[in-house]
Scaffold this motif. Structure first.
Motif, PDB file in Angstrom:
ATOM      1  N   SER A  33      75.896 -60.076 -14.913  1.00  0.00           N
ATOM      2  CA  SER A  33      76.211 -60.404 -13.520  1.00  0.00           C
ATOM      3  C   SER A  33      74.954 -60.257 -12.657  1.00  0.00           C
ATOM      4  N   TYR A  34      75.052 -60.741 -11.425  1.00  0.00           N
ATOM      5  CA  TYR A  34      73.916 -60.751 -10.493  1.00  0.00           C
ATOM      6  C   TYR A  34      73.415 -59.335 -10.194  1.00  0.00           C
ATOM      7  N   VAL A  35      72.149 -59.086 -10.430  1.00  0.00           N
ATOM      8  CA  VAL A  35      71.578 -57.745 -10.290  1.00  0.00           C
ATOM      9  C   VAL A  35      71.728 -57.199  -8.868  1.00  0.00           C
ATOM     10  N   GLY A  36      71.611 -58.058  -7.869  1.00  0.00           N
ATOM     11  CA  GLY A  36      71.719 -57.606  -6.482  1.00  0.00           C
ATOM     12  C   GLY A  36      73.127 -57.163  -6.115  1.00  0.00           C
ATOM     13  N   ALA A  37      74.119 -57.803  -6.708  1.00  0.00           N
ATOM     14  CA  ALA A  37      75.501 -57.374  -6.458  1.00  0.00           C
ATOM     15  C   ALA A  37      75.785 -56.061  -7.177  1.00  0.00           C
ATOM     16  N   LEU A  38      75.308 -55.944  -8.416  1.00  0.00           N
ATOM     17  CA  LEU A  38      75.507 -54.691  -9.156  1.00  0.00           C
ATOM     18  C   LEU A  38      74.887 -53.523  -8.390  1.00  0.00           C
TER      19      LEU A  38
ATOM     20  N   PHE B  79      77.266 -52.595  -5.610  1.00  0.00           N
ATOM     21  CA  PHE B  79      78.460 -51.916  -6.135  1.00  0.00           C
ATOM     22  C   PHE B  79      78.121 -50.473  -6.528  1.00  0.00           C
ATOM     23  N   ARG B  80      76.947 -50.288  -7.095  1.00  0.00           N
ATOM     24  CA  ARG B  80      76.492 -48.951  -7.483  1.00  0.00           C
ATOM     25  C   ARG B  80      76.306 -48.090  -6.233  1.00  0.00           C
ATOM     26  N   ALA B  81      75.744 -48.689  -5.170  1.00  0.00           N
ATOM     27  CA  ALA B  81      75.503 -47.933  -3.939  1.00  0.00           C
ATOM     28  C   ALA B  81      76.809 -47.469  -3.298  1.00  0.00           C
ATOM     29  N   TYR B  82      77.892 -48.186  -3.543  1.00  0.00           N
ATOM     30  CA  TYR B  82      79.195 -47.757  -3.020  1.00  0.00           C
ATOM     31  C   TYR B  82      80.003 -47.014  -4.074  1.00  0.00           C
ATOM     32  N   GLN B  83      79.335 -46.635  -5.158  1.00  0.00           N
ATOM     33  CA  GLN B  83      79.926 -45.790  -6.199  1.00  0.00           C
ATOM     34  C   GLN B  83      81.154 -46.416  -6.863  1.00  0.00           C
ATOM     35  N   ALA B  84      81.100 -47.729  -7.003  1.00  0.00           N
ATOM     36  CA  ALA B  84      82.157 -48.416  -7.753  1.00  0.00           C
ATOM     37  C   ALA B  84      81.893 -48.270  -9.243  1.00  0.00           C
ATOM     38  N   ASP B  85      82.943 -48.385 -10.038  1.00  0.00           N
ATOM     39  CA  ASP B  85      82.782 -48.527 -11.489  1.00  0.00           C
ATOM     40  C   ASP B  85      82.898 -50.008 -11.827  1.00  0.00           C
ATOM     41  N   ILE B  86      82.023 -50.468 -12.712  1.00  0.00           N
ATOM     42  CA  ILE B  86      82.007 -51.881 -13.089  1.00  0.00           C
ATOM     43  C   ILE B  86      82.688 -52.062 -14.434  1.00  0.00           C
TER      44      ILE B  86
ATOM     45  N   PRO C 242      64.325 -58.575 -17.850  1.00  0.00           N
ATOM     46  CA  PRO C 242      65.069 -58.144 -19.046  1.00  0.00           C
ATOM     47  C   PRO C 242      66.572 -58.184 -18.796  1.00  0.00           C
ATOM     48  N   GLY C 243      67.318 -58.494 -19.841  1.00  0.00           N
ATOM     49  CA  GLY C 243      68.765 -58.640 -19.713  1.00  0.00           C
ATOM     50  C   GLY C 243      69.488 -57.414 -19.195  1.00  0.00           C
ATOM     51  N   THR C 244      68.960 -56.218 -19.474  1.00  0.00           N
ATOM     52  CA  THR C 244      69.646 -54.985 -19.055  1.00  0.00           C
ATOM     53  C   THR C 244      69.836 -54.896 -17.538  1.00  0.00           C
ATOM     54  N   ALA C 245      68.986 -55.601 -16.771  1.00  0.00           N
ATOM     55  CA  ALA C 245      69.123 -55.558 -15.307  1.00  0.00           C
ATOM     56  C   ALA C 245      70.464 -56.111 -14.844  1.00  0.00           C
ATOM     57  N   PHE C 246      71.088 -56.924 -15.687  1.00  0.00           N
ATOM     58  CA  PHE C 246      72.291 -57.650 -15.269  1.00  0.00           C
ATOM     59  C   PHE C 246      73.573 -57.045 -15.822  1.00  0.00           C
ATOM     60  N   TYR C 247      73.436 -55.853 -16.385  1.00  0.00           N
ATOM     61  CA  TYR C 247      74.594 -55.128 -16.913  1.00  0.00           C
ATOM     62  C   TYR C 247      74.630 -53.747 -16.280  1.00  0.00           C
ATOM     63  N   ALA C 248      75.816 -53.268 -16.024  1.00  0.00           N
ATOM     64  CA  ALA C 248      75.951 -51.925 -15.479  1.00  0.00           C
ATOM     65  C   ALA C 248      76.030 -50.885 -16.578  1.00  0.00           C
ATOM     66  N   ASP C 249      76.081 -51.342 -17.819  1.00  0.00           N
ATOM     67  CA  ASP C 249      76.422 -50.418 -18.898  1.00  0.00           C
ATOM     68  C   ASP C 249      75.369 -50.340 -19.995  1.00  0.00           C
ATOM     69  N   GLY C 250      74.128 -50.784 -19.692  1.00  0.00           N
ATOM     70  CA  GLY C 250      73.062 -50.621 -20.674  1.00  0.00           C
ATOM     71  C   GLY C 250      72.958 -51.737 -21.685  1.00  0.00           C
ATOM     72  N   PHE C 251      73.900 -52.674 -21.673  1.00  0.00           N
ATOM     73  CA  PHE C 251      73.783 -53.802 -22.594  1.00  0.00           C
ATOM     74  C   PHE C 251      72.737 -54.794 -22.098  1.00  0.00           C
ATOM     75  N   GLY C 252      72.494 -55.817 -22.878  1.00  0.00           N
ATOM     76  CA  GLY C 252      71.545 -56.845 -22.465  1.00  0.00           C
ATOM     77  C   GLY C 252      70.150 -56.656 -23.014  1.00  0.00           C
ATOM     78  N   THR C 253      69.952 -55.645 -23.890  1.00  0.00           N
ATOM     79  CA  THR C 253      68.595 -55.395 -24.405  1.00  0.00           C
ATOM     80  C   THR C 253      68.010 -56.597 -25.132  1.00  0.00           C
ATOM     81  N   SER C 254      68.859 -57.385 -25.788  1.00  0.00           N
ATOM     82  CA  SER C 254      68.311 -58.484 -26.588  1.00  0.00           C
ATOM     83  C   SER C 254      68.407 -59.817 -25.855  1.00  0.00           C
ATOM     84  N   SER C 255      68.404 -59.744 -24.515  1.00  0.00           N
ATOM     85  CA  SER C 255      68.423 -61.002 -23.772  1.00  0.00           C
ATOM     86  C   SER C 255      67.494 -60.906 -22.567  1.00  0.00           C
ATOM     87  N   MET C 256      67.245 -62.050 -21.952  1.00  0.00           N
ATOM     88  CA  MET C 256      66.395 -62.070 -20.761  1.00  0.00           C
ATOM     89  C   MET C 256      66.765 -63.267 -19.898  1.00  0.00           C
TER      90      MET C 256
END
Lengths: 442, 442
Positions: free
Chosen positions: B142-147, B150-157, B373-387
């Motif tokens: 998902s979009y890094v700026g939205a994540l 959401f993190r700043a408002y302490q939401a869970d994704i 790197p792909g990890t920027a677009f995940y809230a959960d650490g996934f995306g290591t093998s993508s960009m």
């Protein structure tokens, strides 16, 4: 007609909202302010609005501004219309440091964050420091827009009284001690030291080091909000609190009153670590402040005698202050009191006991004059017997006419009160000098 | 040189912060993103940046924009430079409704709120709906700026997978059911249906009514973020989700990609009651969005063939998409996969197992090419093998050169991996299709 608009305003807030169960807890604190409801009514041409805080920018040289912005688009358009840094453009941050030097501040552009008006600076500072239930100390009264932000972040407000020399140090010390004794966490003191909105008073030079000392000893940050600092009517600008304390003060400034509010450019000067957090908060809030606005202001500052322009603004506002004060002296009932501000936009009126300025407002608007009731500037329901009058926008003639209408309404109210008793709710107990955290903010 | 900048970046975040104990809980979630650290490095001219999402606005007619804004200052300067409505100017809100009509939306200007870029719309919607611990469903990635918001408002994704037709309805249903079964409150689905950032895919027409039905039945709002909707390379714009559901959808739009980002003007179209809250939140955040920016955009829309301009943008971006795809086909190792977007700015690359895109980034920058790197677009650490690769800003020649450099770096990595094993941390278990609320967001 006007009365029907007033009742429309109060009706719209009771409309059914099917999303009501889904909002965040903080959203419950977001309610339309008195100022908001007023804007719709008071903007009608037949009403003399002594309510709004709009600066009078009719004196700005449109030809010079137009030329500066035209050149900007021609020479630098692709940069001005592109995304920029979340912190703001380096050029504007340097110019901001020059401006702050006028108030004794020696700062580095790297510690400045440009914001979408200084309102956004209040929002971002509150965002990074305030957890629900944290305490913010504010003057009594305080700026309605800041109180709205604090409420939106679920802070509790502790008001501390001012006198004619601004915030009273002894009362600040007492408030801090009492709040800490109650086990509460105080995050910062929010203060407007110069030409206070709404109270019109200025913190005396003698008290400034005392306020700094008290906050330093109590380990409390100071949020110094200074939109009017360069708009004093006598002498040079006052020395900023930030000038004598770099680590404990976050200083907020604005171009809204010294240039124009339509660009929405303000700033925060913060200790380095806090500045880093503010930039992250700004990126999250907007990615970056508008590059176009920032570069337009830089071009204006560079190409125009902006200090001469501020001098013109000061003279215009002094003339309007004088018009308001002489009208008040000529026309107000003897029991009404007010202060004489030496800068800024506002006069604070204290009414005789038993007159409720909020209850009286619809009758004033019917008489074609508007003001902001004092309660808007308190988090705890006080302020019923006071009001804010602004002299910034209307001409001296209109100010005089507005005061004449207001005096007429007040006289009627006082007559009615003598015949039938109070016109609205009256505080039945005197307010103690320190009330503890306002419970109505939860 | 570049490498020393990279290490400088990682050092600056460990600097001592004496205010660390005073920040709000939400501030702990505010950390510099990969994109942020990249900006400093990737903006050096010798680096081909396939990282940023800056639109290419070099095609804008500066003479027309300059003339429109010059006229604006001459004829309407005092209004353009004054405070305005917290909701935005009526004229721009009408023009926004016309633009949205191109995507099948029939809306009233009264339900539009102008924001400081659509980033601020994401912030304000999150502000009014999210309590700490509430769940927001997002696409994966998902979009890094939205994540970040959401993190700043302490939401869970909770991430839900997409395939080549966008969000997968069955997986959305499963995720909703599992989240509800865990006793969690889902506040909304955040989705980018068109030319997804970063995944490049588009939600198919067949799936749109299904997504609407699922959310309606689960009583979940949809936050439809659509900055790229008019930048499709083939055929007319896709029909918005909001076009078929007025009450359950908050639609976000932006002028940043169809005109220019430097004015920071976006908008939210919301159900009436939500719109009222958004205006209050906007007033608290900034008092009002910049009147000058809004009136400049209104003047541009009125005086220029903006639809013709968007057509030019589309053709330019299509040419760059083609350049990137043909370069990828010509030069990438066989084990690398990607999609072919039919609009927007981005291609999503999937690397062979064992290549960690984040660990590889310093080596890529040393080879003078940058990506996210792909990890920027995940809230959960996934995306290591993508960009994410963006084709929006560099010229076709530079894109080809950037892909050539990237292919070289990747080949080296793959050789090293064959000789010595993995280049960085590899997920040792395959990701299940649904992972539950991300615990790293707390």
């Amino acid at each position: 007609m006007l009365v029907s608009i007033m009742s429309e305003i109060s009706r719209s807030s009771t409309r059914l909202d099917q999303y009501v169960d889904r909002y965040a807890a903080r959203t419950k604190g977001m309610t339309a302010s008195e100022i908001r409801a007023l804007f719709a009514v008071a903007s009608r041409p037949e009403v003399v609005s002594l309510a709004g805080g709009m600066p009078n920018i009719s004196g700005l040289p449109l030809d010079i501004v137009g030329r500066a912005i035209g050149d900007l688009i021609k020479t630098n358009g692709p940069t001005a219309m592109q995304y920029g840094s979340g912190q703001g453009t380096p050029e504007l941050r340097e110019q901001i440091c020059e401006i702050m030097r006028m108030e004794g501040i020696d700062a580095h552009p790297d510690d400045v964050v440009v914001t979408v008006g200084s309102q956004q600076a209040v929002d971002l500072v509150t965002r990074i420091f305030i957890d629900p239930g944290d305490v913010i100390i504010c003057e009594a009264p305080s700026y309605v827009g800041a109180l709205g932000v604090f409420r939106a972040y679920q802070a509790d407000i502790v008001h501390v009284e001012m006198d004619e020399h601004g915030l009273v140090p002894e009362l600040l010390e007492q408030a801090i001690a009492a709040t800490k004794a109650a086990g509460r966490t105080i995050k910062f003191l929010y203060t407007i030291p110069n030409f206070h909105n709404p109270a019109g008073v200025t913190l005396s030079a003698e008290r400034r080091p005392e306020i700094l000392r008290i906050c330093r000893e109590a380990d409390i940050l100071i949020l110094e909000d200074n939109p009017y600092g360069l708009l004093g009517f006598d002498g040079p600008p006052h020395r900023a609190l930030r000038a004598d304390e770099a680590e404990g003060v976050i200083y907020l400034g604005s171009f809204s009153k010294t240039f124009a509010p339509g660009f929405r450019v303000g700033w925060a000067l913060a200790p380095h670590a806090v500045r880093e957090k503010l930039v992250l908060a700004q990126e999250s809030a907007t990615l970056c402040p508008p590059a176009f606005s920032q570069m337009a202001i830089s071009a204006y500052l560079e190409q125009h005698d902006w200090q001469g322009q501020i001098k013109q603004f000061r003279e215009m506002y002094r003339e309007r202050r004088d018009a308001m004060i002489s009208a008040l002296e000529d026309m107000m009932p003897a029991s009404v009191r007010w202060n004489v501000p030496d800068g800024g936009f506002y006069v604070w009126l204290t009414l005789p006991p038993g007159i409720d300025s909020k209850a009286m407002l619809p009758r004033a608007v019917t008489a074609r004059v508007a003001y902001v009731p004092g309660t808007a500037f308190y988090a705890d329901g006080f302020g019923t017997s006071s009001m804010r009058l602004s002299f910034c926008y209307p001409t001296p003639e209109r100010i005089r006419e507005g005061v004449r209408r207001l005096a007429g309404v007040l006289e009627q109210e006082m007559e009615l009160r003598e015949m039938f008793g109070a016109t609205g709710s009256i505080p039945t107990i005197a307010r103690s000098r320190y009330d503890g955290p306002g419970t109505d903010m939860a």
